[in-house]
Design a protein around this motif. Structure first.
Motif, mmCIF file in Angstrom:
data_model
loop_
_atom_site.group_PDB
_atom_site.id
_atom_site.type_symbol
_atom_site.label_atom_id
_atom_site.label_comp_id
_atom_site.label_asym_id
_atom_site.label_seq_id
_atom_site.Cartn_x
_atom_site.Cartn_y
_atom_site.Cartn_z
ATOM 1 N N ALA A 89 3.193 11.042 -62.750
ATOM 2 C CA ALA A 89 3.678 12.380 -62.367
ATOM 3 C C ALA A 89 3.065 13.455 -63.250
ATOM 4 N N THR A 90 2.282 13.049 -64.267
ATOM 5 C CA THR A 90 1.637 14.064 -65.096
ATOM 6 C C THR A 90 0.620 14.828 -64.253
ATOM 7 N N TYR A 91 0.590 16.123 -64.429
ATOM 8 C CA TYR A 91 -0.335 17.024 -63.765
ATOM 9 C C TYR A 91 -0.131 17.089 -62.243
ATOM 10 N N ALA A 92 0.926 16.458 -61.733
ATOM 11 C CA ALA A 92 1.179 16.472 -60.289
ATOM 12 C C ALA A 92 1.478 17.868 -59.783
ATOM 13 N N ALA A 93 2.073 18.701 -60.626
ATOM 14 C CA ALA A 93 2.434 20.052 -60.202
ATOM 15 C C ALA A 93 1.210 20.904 -59.874
ATOM 16 N N LEU A 94 0.038 20.486 -60.327
ATOM 17 C CA LEU A 94 -1.174 21.267 -60.097
ATOM 18 C C LEU A 94 -1.835 20.941 -58.766
ATOM 19 N N SER A 95 -1.310 19.981 -58.052
ATOM 20 C CA SER A 95 -1.848 19.672 -56.728
ATOM 21 C C SER A 95 -1.452 20.776 -55.762
ATOM 22 N N PRO A 96 -2.393 21.277 -54.981
ATOM 23 C CA PRO A 96 -2.028 22.293 -53.981
ATOM 24 C C PRO A 96 -1.157 21.685 -52.893
ATOM 25 N N ALA A 97 -0.468 22.530 -52.148
ATOM 26 C CA ALA A 97 0.319 22.050 -51.020
ATOM 27 C C ALA A 97 -0.593 21.374 -50.005
ATOM 28 N N PHE A 98 -0.066 20.422 -49.271
ATOM 29 C CA PHE A 98 -0.848 19.684 -48.279
ATOM 30 C C PHE A 98 -1.366 20.639 -47.206
ATOM 31 N N HIS A 99 -2.683 20.637 -46.998
ATOM 32 C CA HIS A 99 -3.283 21.564 -46.045
ATOM 33 C C HIS A 99 -4.697 21.108 -45.706
ATOM 34 N N ARG A 100 -5.280 21.744 -44.721
ATOM 35 C CA ARG A 100 -6.702 21.541 -44.439
ATOM 36 C C ARG A 100 -7.492 22.596 -45.218
ATOM 37 N N ASP A 101 -8.527 22.165 -45.910
ATOM 38 C CA ASP A 101 -9.317 23.108 -46.681
ATOM 39 C C ASP A 101 -10.348 23.811 -45.792
ATOM 40 N N ALA A 102 -11.219 24.602 -46.409
ATOM 41 C CA ALA A 102 -12.191 25.394 -45.651
ATOM 42 C C ALA A 102 -13.133 24.524 -44.834
ATOM 43 N N GLU A 103 -13.300 23.265 -45.248
ATOM 44 C CA GLU A 103 -14.168 22.348 -44.517
ATOM 45 C C GLU A 103 -13.403 21.527 -43.489
ATOM 46 N N GLY A 104 -12.110 21.820 -43.357
ATOM 47 C CA GLY A 104 -11.298 21.096 -42.386
ATOM 48 C C GLY A 104 -10.796 19.750 -42.863
ATOM 49 N N ARG A 105 -10.927 19.479 -44.159
ATOM 50 C CA ARG A 105 -10.512 18.189 -44.703
ATOM 51 C C ARG A 105 -9.124 18.303 -45.306
ATOM 52 N N TRP A 106 -8.323 17.267 -45.082
ATOM 53 C CA TRP A 106 -6.980 17.260 -45.642
ATOM 54 C C TRP A 106 -7.052 17.230 -47.161
ATOM 55 N N THR A 107 -6.229 18.051 -47.783
ATOM 56 C CA THR A 107 -6.280 18.232 -49.235
ATOM 57 C C THR A 107 -4.869 18.457 -49.769
ATOM 58 N N GLY A 108 -4.624 17.948 -50.977
ATOM 59 C CA GLY A 108 -3.387 18.254 -51.684
ATOM 60 C C GLY A 108 -2.197 17.460 -51.210
ATOM 61 N N GLY A 109 -1.025 17.984 -51.556
ATOM 62 C CA GLY A 109 0.211 17.294 -51.234
ATOM 63 C C GLY A 109 0.606 16.284 -52.292
ATOM 64 N N GLN A 110 1.726 15.639 -52.060
ATOM 65 C CA GLN A 110 2.255 14.632 -52.963
ATOM 66 C C GLN A 110 2.382 13.300 -52.232
#
Length: 383
Positions: A89-110
């Motif tokens: 759980a260390t550094y987990a807070a720095l993950s962006p919310a789950f979303h599609r990035d500018a390239e359309g790829r799934w990114t972030g979330g927990q």
């Protein structure tokens, strides 16, 4: 009766006042911030059915906020065993919310499949998971919260007088408090030897420096293709993950399946198990984990199949090596297992760069050890 059954070691992540109260056996003062309330909730075993398990049970503050129990975490019922390894759980807070990035790829979330969009969403999962903390519903969790006079006072003070009116609102307040705790510096101190090196307060050994150069090299390794989020090599807030999802062909974990009863040939769909994802092309992909504290938070991979960090490097190296010996898992003496879902394998990322010799493999391991937070550096001596 107060709800705080904490070890003194676990309580080290709490405030001084709370720690003194735990040692003395007295109930702690009412928390004044959401983060302080979250610290109590994070360590509270009474939020599980049999009052044996808390968030800290699988994210132990003494072991890099990961689970030292083994490949997967046991449940509150004493019988259930999961099929995925609990990530740090260390550094987990720095993950962006789950979303599609500018390239359309799934990114972030927990979670490893991103099914919790935010940290608060993630905090709400384990209490209601039947093979984890096992509570029947949100109302049951809220009833446990209201057993404790500290919570009775803290929740209205921090979230408003109406917080107890609906189970959903009280449960959401609980998850927000836990998230606030996980957003504190306790979880992300950026004080490893690597961080001290960046600040000019420490020197890397020749082996560690070789590992650093290899890690960030586009010519000799593919490490930073997935394990770098910053734009430069000297980013002081580097979390060593791109937060994207990749299928790297991690073999099935037969021994774990033998323990948890899941059929050995059942495939973990990874990202495709996320309700927001429907594209079969995402099957078998898992979120890239942070490499911070990686040396002290094994076992490794989404299913805990590898025990040793060096084995992980050798597993990646197999894709670039034609040597028969490099196809052998040193932990089993047998070949690394085949990719469970070969159709979505990240071929480009996995085959980028030449095969590595032992000197360079050892240098990479040495560098990864420098990413250990100062409070956990003593755990490196266990190797």
């Amino acid at each position: 009766m107060p709800a705080f059954r904490l070890s003194v070691l676990a309580a080290l992540t709490l405030g001084v006042t709370t720690l003194a109260a735990v040692v003395s056996g007295d109930a702690p003062d009412v928390p004044r911030t959401k983060a302080d309330l979250g610290a109590l909730l994070f360590h509270d075993v009474n939020l599980s059915t049999n009052r044996t398990q808390s968030c800290a049970s699988c994210h132990d503050p003494a072991y890099g906020f990961a689970d030292p129990h083994g490949m997967a975490s046991p449940g509150d019922d004493g019988l259930s065993l999961g099929d995925r390894n609990a990530p740090t759980a260390t550094y987990a807070a720095l993950s962006p919310a789950f979303h599609r990035d500018a390239e359309g790829r799934w990114t972030g979330g927990q979670f490893l499949d991103g099914r919790a969009a935010t940290l608060a969403d993630q905090a709400g999962g384990p209490p209601l998971n039947p093979i984890e903390m096992g509570m029947t519903d949100k109302a049951a969790v809220v009833a446990r919260l209201r057993e404790d006079p500290v919570y009775e006072a803290a929740f209205p003070s921090l979230f408003g007088a109406e917080v107890w009116d609906e189970a959903d609102s009280a449960y959401a307040a609980m998850t927000q408090a836990i998230a606030a705790f996980e957003e504190t510096e306790v979880f992300a101190p950026f004080d490893s030897k690597y961080d001290r090196f960046l600040r000019g307060d420490a020197e890397l050994t020749k082996q560690e420096e070789l590992g650093r150069l290899l890690f960030f090299s586009q010519q000799f390794t593919n490490c930073n293709l997935c394990h770098q989020v910053g734009r430069g090599q000297m980013d002081p807030r580097e979390t060593f993950t791109d937060y994207r999802y990749h299928n790297i062909g991690v073999p099935q974990n037969g021994p774990l399946r033998g323990l948890n009863g899941i059929p050995p040939d059942q495939v973990d769909n990874g990202l495709l198990d996320n309700p927001a994802v429907t594209d079969p092309g995402e099957r078998g992909k898992f979120r890239t984990p942070t490499l911070r504290n990686v040396a002290v938070t094994g076992p490794y991979m989404h299913n805990g199949v590898f025990q040793d960090l060096r084995t992980v490097i050798l597993f990646y190296n197999r894709y670039n090596s034609k040597s028969a010996a490099r196809q052998i898992n040193p932990e089993t003496g047998a070949p690394f297992g085949p990719p469970p879902i070969p159709g979505t394998l990240a071929q480009e990322e996995l085959t980028h760069g030449p095969a590595l010799d032992d000197e360079r493999i050892d240098a990479l391991v040495a560098f990864l050890k420098t990413l250990t937070d100062a409070r956990y550096e003593h755990l490196l001596s266990r190797d």
